[in-house]
Design an enzyme around this catalytic site. Structure first.
Site, PDB file in Angstrom:
ATOM      1  N   SER A   1      15.346 -65.330  54.398  1.00  0.00           N
ATOM      2  CA  SER A   1      14.601 -64.745  53.051  1.00  0.00           C
ATOM      3  C   SER A   1      13.182 -64.279  53.593  1.00  0.00           C
ATOM      4  O   SER A   1      12.875 -63.901  54.429  1.00  0.00           O
ATOM      5  CB  SER A   1      15.638 -65.258  52.030  1.00  0.00           C
ATOM      6  OG  SER A   1      15.826 -64.044  51.876  1.00  0.00           O
TER       7      SER A   1
ATOM      8  N   HIS B   1      23.691 -63.954  50.746  1.00  0.00           N
ATOM      9  CA  HIS B   1      22.945 -64.431  51.134  1.00  0.00           C
ATOM     10  C   HIS B   1      23.034 -65.334  51.448  1.00  0.00           C
ATOM     11  O   HIS B   1      22.246 -66.706  50.263  1.00  0.00           O
ATOM     12  CB  HIS B   1      21.490 -63.494  49.688  1.00  0.00           C
ATOM     13  CG  HIS B   1      20.508 -63.886  50.210  1.00  0.00           C
ATOM     14  ND1 HIS B   1      19.655 -63.017  51.251  1.00  0.00           N
ATOM     15  CD2 HIS B   1      19.413 -64.718  50.019  1.00  0.00           C
ATOM     16  CE1 HIS B   1      18.497 -63.484  51.067  1.00  0.00           C
ATOM     17  NE2 HIS B   1      18.038 -64.014  50.453  1.00  0.00           N
TER      18      HIS B   1
HETATM   19  C1  GTR Z   1      14.132 -62.522  46.441  1.00  0.00           C
HETATM   20  C2  GTR Z   1      13.420 -61.706  46.702  1.00  0.00           C
HETATM   21  C3  GTR Z   1      13.168 -61.257  49.047  1.00  0.00           C
HETATM   22  C4  GTR Z   1      13.421 -62.783  48.821  1.00  0.00           C
HETATM   23  C5  GTR Z   1      14.625 -63.878  48.209  1.00  0.00           C
HETATM   24  C6  GTR Z   1      14.719 -65.197  48.822  1.00  0.00           C
HETATM   25  O1  GTR Z   1      13.911 -63.380  45.519  1.00  0.00           O
HETATM   26  O2  GTR Z   1      13.844 -60.511  46.079  1.00  0.00           O
HETATM   27  O3  GTR Z   1      12.595 -60.781  48.636  1.00  0.00           O
HETATM   28  O4  GTR Z   1      13.088 -62.726  49.401  1.00  0.00           O
HETATM   29  O5  GTR Z   1      14.175 -63.964  47.230  1.00  0.00           O
HETATM   30  O6  GTR Z   1      13.598 -64.890  49.233  1.00  0.00           O
HETATM   31  O7  GTR Z   1      15.549 -65.691  49.236  1.00  0.00           O
END
Ligand code: GTR
Length: 427
Positions: A265, A406
């Site tokens: 991420s 995610h």
């Molecule tokens: C989210 C962000 C993403 C990603 C994520 C993370 O809120 O929008 O770009 O980086 O966080 O790092 O878990």
């Protein structure tokens, strides 16, 4: 009557402006609404000149793109600062049930009366002398990646997360092991690799505040925050990974020529930028890195440049805001970031349910980076067709999309270990 007209006008105006607001900030998840755009050719200079060989790429193409990303996306590091001192603060030859060695190494940085330190937790396989390692940041402290009671709890600022027992921005014993699911420590060791990890908040706390972390070390006079082309937090974290690499060069137990930099991420955006800016990293893994990471910005699918700069004003350099709702004007896109890693191996991974990170945009980046790998005779992504879910393509450029959301899963690590073994252990 007049009052009613005014009232109706008021209602109409607020409705329209709220509607617009909704439209502006509503992310697009519809492939048919992806705007038409031209994918910049990584083998063409901004002035239109074509690059036909490795030499021209290294002399002209690569520096031009690197400069673009440095000044307009991540920000330049304003100066140099090496490790002042380091110390192995804890170690054992009997970790993880006896198959690994553990070290916790504190790196200290001093400048202009300021001091910052961060701790690298390192597990190394006992049966390998000079181990290749995976290096990656963690989100909530080194003690969260394992149940090992000997891992030191960082006292750096952390985002509150009551479910992990983090209140008052302090990490606690309660969060030991809460992220074991994201780190395949045993599998990594069994495959003959080491694992090194750092709590990213020790290098720069993840908040829109440039008075803490690494940035103020370089301020001139009364400077309060980095200049428009100077580093944001992502570049600050990448800087920290390079300092960990400086340490590996001093540690005989680590093979500094086989360090795979990994991140998930926002930390996947970071691993990519670290891999680009520091060619000592032998291979790079971006897990679900999305916007400002592996995903093409021009697709404006899921998270967009404006969205990310609004939600996280500190991640990128200020100049990146010039592309808020203005992706068309970008002379380069994120596939060229991947191309800057060539000819070193790079793995881009997506997750089916992680549409916010635009899996297709991440795949296309890997595909469109391929011509630069071709220059070196290295195999990239051969077709524009996305592979099926859970069917990795593992060439020098690798890609997979797995089921689920995610996250970093056992499936992801299984692929990374297999691919890194093929890429780095064949000599
Ligand atoms: C989210 C962000 C993403 C990603 C994520 C993370 O809120 O929008 O770009 O980086 O966080 O790092 O878990």
């Amino acid at each position: 009557m007049k009052k009613i007209v005014v009232l109706i006008a008021f209602i109409l105006i607020t409705q329209i402006s709220f509607g617009q607001l909704r439209v502006e900030f509503e992310p697009n998840y519809d492939e048919s609404k992806v705007p038409e755009f031209e994918v910049p050719d990584p083998l063409r200079m901004f002035n239109g000149r074509k690059i036909r060989n490795q030499r021209r790429w290294e002399k002209k193409g690569r520096p031009e793109l690197l400069e673009f990303f440095t000044r307009n996306v991540y920000g330049r590091v304003p100066g140099e600062l090496g490790i002042s001192t380091w110390e192995v603060v804890e170690q054992s030859d009997n970790a993880l049930g006896g198959k690994a060695k553990r070290k916790q190494v504190d790196l200290v940085f001093k400048k202009n009366g300021r001091s910052l330190h961060f701790n690298i937790l390192i597990y190394l396989p006992k049966n390998v002398d000079n181990a290749p390692v995976f290096l990656g940041y963690n989100f909530y402290g080194n003690h969260t990646i394992t149940n090992d009671v000997n891992v030191i709890i960082s006292d750096a600022w952390a985002r509150n997360n009551p479910s992990f027992g983090i209140i008052n921005n302090q990490l606690t014993e309660q969060s030991r092991g809460v992220r074991v699911n994201r780190w395949a420590v045993n599998e990594i060791i069994d495959a003959g690799f080491g694992l090194a990890t750092i709590y990213y908040g020790e290098v720069d706390p993840d908040k829109d505040d440039f008075r803490d972390g690494i940035h103020p070390f370089f301020y001139v006079d009364a400077q309060q925050r980095p200049a428009a082309d100077e580093w944001g937090s992502v570049a600050g974290w990448a800087w920290g990974l390079s300092r960990a690499m400086d340490y590996f060069e001093e540690d005989a137990e680590v093979n500094e020529n086989k360090v795979v930099v990994f991140g998930h991420s926002r930390l996947g955006k970071t691993s990519l930028w670290a891999g680009v800016t520091d060619e000592r990293f032998a291979a790079v893994i971006s897990n679900n890195s999305g916007c400002g990471g592996a995903a093409l910005s021009k697709r404006q699918f899921g998270e967009t440049v404006a969205r990310i700069n609004n939600s996280f004003p500190h991640w990128f350099c200020k100049n990146f805001r010039n592309y808020n709702k203005n992706e068309d004007a970008l002379p380069a896109d994120q596939h060229e970031l991947l191309a800057l890693i060539a000819p070193r191996p790079v793995y881009v991974a997506s997750a089916e349910e992680d549409q916010w990170a635009d899996p297709r945009g991440e795949f296309l980046s890997a595909f469109y980076a391929t011509p630069v790998y071709d220059l070196y005779g290295e195999k990239g992504i051969p077709s524009k067709e996305m592979p099926a879910v859970n069917q990795p393509i593992q060439n020098t450029v690798a890609y997979h999309i797995r089921t689920g959301g995610h996250d970093v899963t056992g499936f992801d690590w299984e692929q990374y270990i297999k691919w890194a073994t093929e890429q780095l252990m064949n000599e």
